[in-house]
Design a protein around this motif. Sequence first.
Motif, PDB file in Angstrom:
ATOM      1  N   THR A   1       0.723  -1.278  -0.063  1.00  0.00           N
ATOM      2  CA  THR A   1      -0.155   0.113   0.080  1.00  0.00           C
ATOM      3  C   THR A   1       0.679   1.124  -0.208  1.00  0.00           C
ATOM      4  O   THR A   1       1.700   1.361   0.439  1.00  0.00           O
ATOM      5  CB  THR A   1      -1.342   0.270   0.949  1.00  0.00           C
ATOM      6  OG1 THR A   1      -1.491  -1.039   1.498  1.00  0.00           O
ATOM      7  CG2 THR A   1      -1.687   1.226   1.179  1.00  0.00           C
TER       8      THR A   1
ATOM      9  N   ASP B   1      -6.529  -2.891   3.892  1.00  0.00           N
ATOM     10  CA  ASP B   1      -6.120  -1.951   3.488  1.00  0.00           C
ATOM     11  C   ASP B   1      -6.198  -1.826   1.959  1.00  0.00           C
ATOM     12  O   ASP B   1      -7.217  -1.980   1.735  1.00  0.00           O
ATOM     13  CB  ASP B   1      -4.490  -3.020   2.917  1.00  0.00           C
ATOM     14  CG  ASP B   1      -3.944  -3.909   2.082  1.00  0.00           C
ATOM     15  OD1 ASP B   1      -4.556  -3.417   0.702  1.00  0.00           O
ATOM     16  OD2 ASP B   1      -3.766  -5.268   2.625  1.00  0.00           O
TER      17      ASP B   1
ATOM     18  N   GLY C   1      -4.717  -1.309  -0.708  1.00  0.00           N
ATOM     19  CA  GLY C   1      -3.392  -1.539  -1.604  1.00  0.00           C
ATOM     20  C   GLY C   1      -3.628  -1.862  -2.944  1.00  0.00           C
ATOM     21  O   GLY C   1      -4.544  -1.839  -3.595  1.00  0.00           O
TER      22      GLY C   1
ATOM     23  N   GLY D   1      -7.250  -3.100  -3.269  1.00  0.00           N
ATOM     24  CA  GLY D   1      -6.815  -3.665  -1.323  1.00  0.00           C
ATOM     25  C   GLY D   1      -7.697  -5.023  -1.696  1.00  0.00           C
ATOM     26  O   GLY D   1      -8.012  -6.042  -2.078  1.00  0.00           O
TER      27      GLY D   1
END
Length: 739
Positions: free
Chosen positions: A499, A526, A528, A584
Amino acid sequence: MPTPLKKILPILLIICCCFGYSQKIELNANYKINDSINKYLTKASQAIDQARLEQALSSIVHAKELALQNSDRFYIAKTNMVLAKLHQELGDINKAKEQILDAIEFQKEHEDKVELAYSLTIYGSILTELKEYTAAEETLKEALALTEKYERKDQEGTIKLDMGLLALAKNNPELAIKHFNSSLPIIDSFDQSYSKAKLYTNKANALLLLNKINEAIVTNDLAMQIGEEFDYAEIRSECYELYSRIYEKKEDYLSSLKSLRAHEKIKDSLFNTNKEIIVQEASAKLNLDESNVLIEELTEENIQQQKSLKLGRLTTILSIALITILSLLTLSLYKNNNLRARANELLQNKNTELLLAKENAERASEAKVQFLSTITHELRTPLYAVTGLTHLLLEESPTPNQKEHLNSLKFSGEYLLSLINNILDLNKLEANKVELESVSFNLKKRINDVLIALSKSAKDRNNQLHYNFDESIPSKLKGDPLKVSQILINLIGNSIKFTQNGDIWIRVNLINRIENKVFLSFEIEDSGVGISQKKQQSIFENFTQGSVQINRKFGGTGLGLSIVKNLLALMNSEIKLESELGKGSKFLFDLKFEIFEDNSTDYFEEAKKINYNAMANKRILVVEDNKINQLITRKILEKNKIICDVADNGDIAVQKVKDNTYDLILMDIHMPGISGIEATKQIREFNTEIPVIALTAVTLDNNLDEFYDNGFNDIIPKPYKTEEFFSKLHKALTKKQTT
């Protein structure tokens, strides 16, 4: 040989060959028909599981036509078994009972115990629907006994599932769950997806009856996943109906209504096929009247008589042919003996090669063990310097900012020690030979320490860490804090690594609390790069990352998620992943802990009670070949006014103990010259009173008895916690004073 016999013999051989060839053709034809019947019945069973009843009926009709054509009662009975399942699904229970009893009668008469176990299972299920519970239980127990006797493990899971359904029908959800849990590993091992989905839906129903709503939701989710993956419409319908009841209990009436509508929609689509018409069609196509069956039996008897007459006529011919065959057999045996002798010689050579390969494998295994032992010692020795110097710096009154960094360094050192052990023993971890610790710890503080240790790497990538901890979780839990930290460091570190300029959420919630146990859910989410669907199945394997490009861009060994998976398996849990490429990832797992006030030795608390003045001016001999480790141990001791002497190896240590008086010896194990164990044995020959503590980086898995047998009083593994170090020193010195 006479000339007439020479002429007749080839003719006899040709006749025998033709007869044998015709028999072979007949056997091949029967084999093909039986194979076709099995395929039709397999298709029918799958179609019943997927609620495709017309397709199931068509396959059963084809199977029964072939069985009747071949006059094979074994396959007629087998067809009736599957037909009973179809009638049960159609709601015609009496017809289902009639068909299965027909199959059972034949199988008992011909002692076909394996197929009988399967038929009894179906019959037990039918009796449960008819609410004949006592008969159902006896029937299922008989089926289970047959599967255990004839080792048909693939049927055992289904029987235990039906026992659970019987218990549920009798309104005994606790017993039902017990049966479901015992059947799940068996069903899982044979990939019986429909039975597994059916188990989960009914287990969820039992959990709901026990008011275990959260567990019911999780279990129903598993059933829904299988139902969607394999297109089991009935399973999905039951799942939606169960969701509706769950949400109703939670007073979420809108979700309950949505689930109920989804349930009704699937039910409507299933009932578009008129079951009554299928029932009538099944009766028309499959119900043979008694006169037709009798005619077929008489025809079969006639055929058998004709075959007997043919065999009688051929008996004389075959008797003559047998003489020739025996002659050929004698020749064949002679050749086979020669071949066997050569084969034995080859086998002996192969055995010699295998023994040599076995010896090489054993030597390689020993070399691996020796390497792991050596590398463990070599990695722990510098790690001792890191933790020791960290302790000394913490004692030098650092600024608050420095203290925070030093505490992070201390925590990272502890984690690194655990990581070294797990990476070096990854094969032991995968073999489930790693043992869990059971000590009390503060989970909230433990996660705070993890986040402090990872805060710098998060800041470097401009990521925000968000920590949500359920305050209803007790402060003291019993478990293995190092392994919990390792799991979280791997997962949170993974999210930070993948991330950039984003957010990472760490959520810990209380799912349930039963007596002195708590069930917690952990989420690490996350924003990311995410993981593609293709890679989500392999991402938890050793040395695996999303792609070569990811490996080059982000680095790493690819071991982190594999270690997480193995650690969670050790703790009776599993990791779940929800991710979409570019949006993510979310990792989820559940853990169970005991609420516990630890009664074991708390070295930190004991360190507060230590009378350091009582240890002042005590003379301690430190036996250590590593100069940095000598310096660190000496500094730690002298800061507490302890007089410290140093020996560079075991020989010097033995001589110094002979020439001087010491209150205690700290003995390293791996040193040049004689080892610490040998030095201690020599010291014990002339001094049995002085306390000797092993201060070592050697792996202690199975060596504790060896240390105590050779004269050591205690062991402190390096790197150690200072509180543990002084607690053991104080214990040894005060014990010496009292003796």
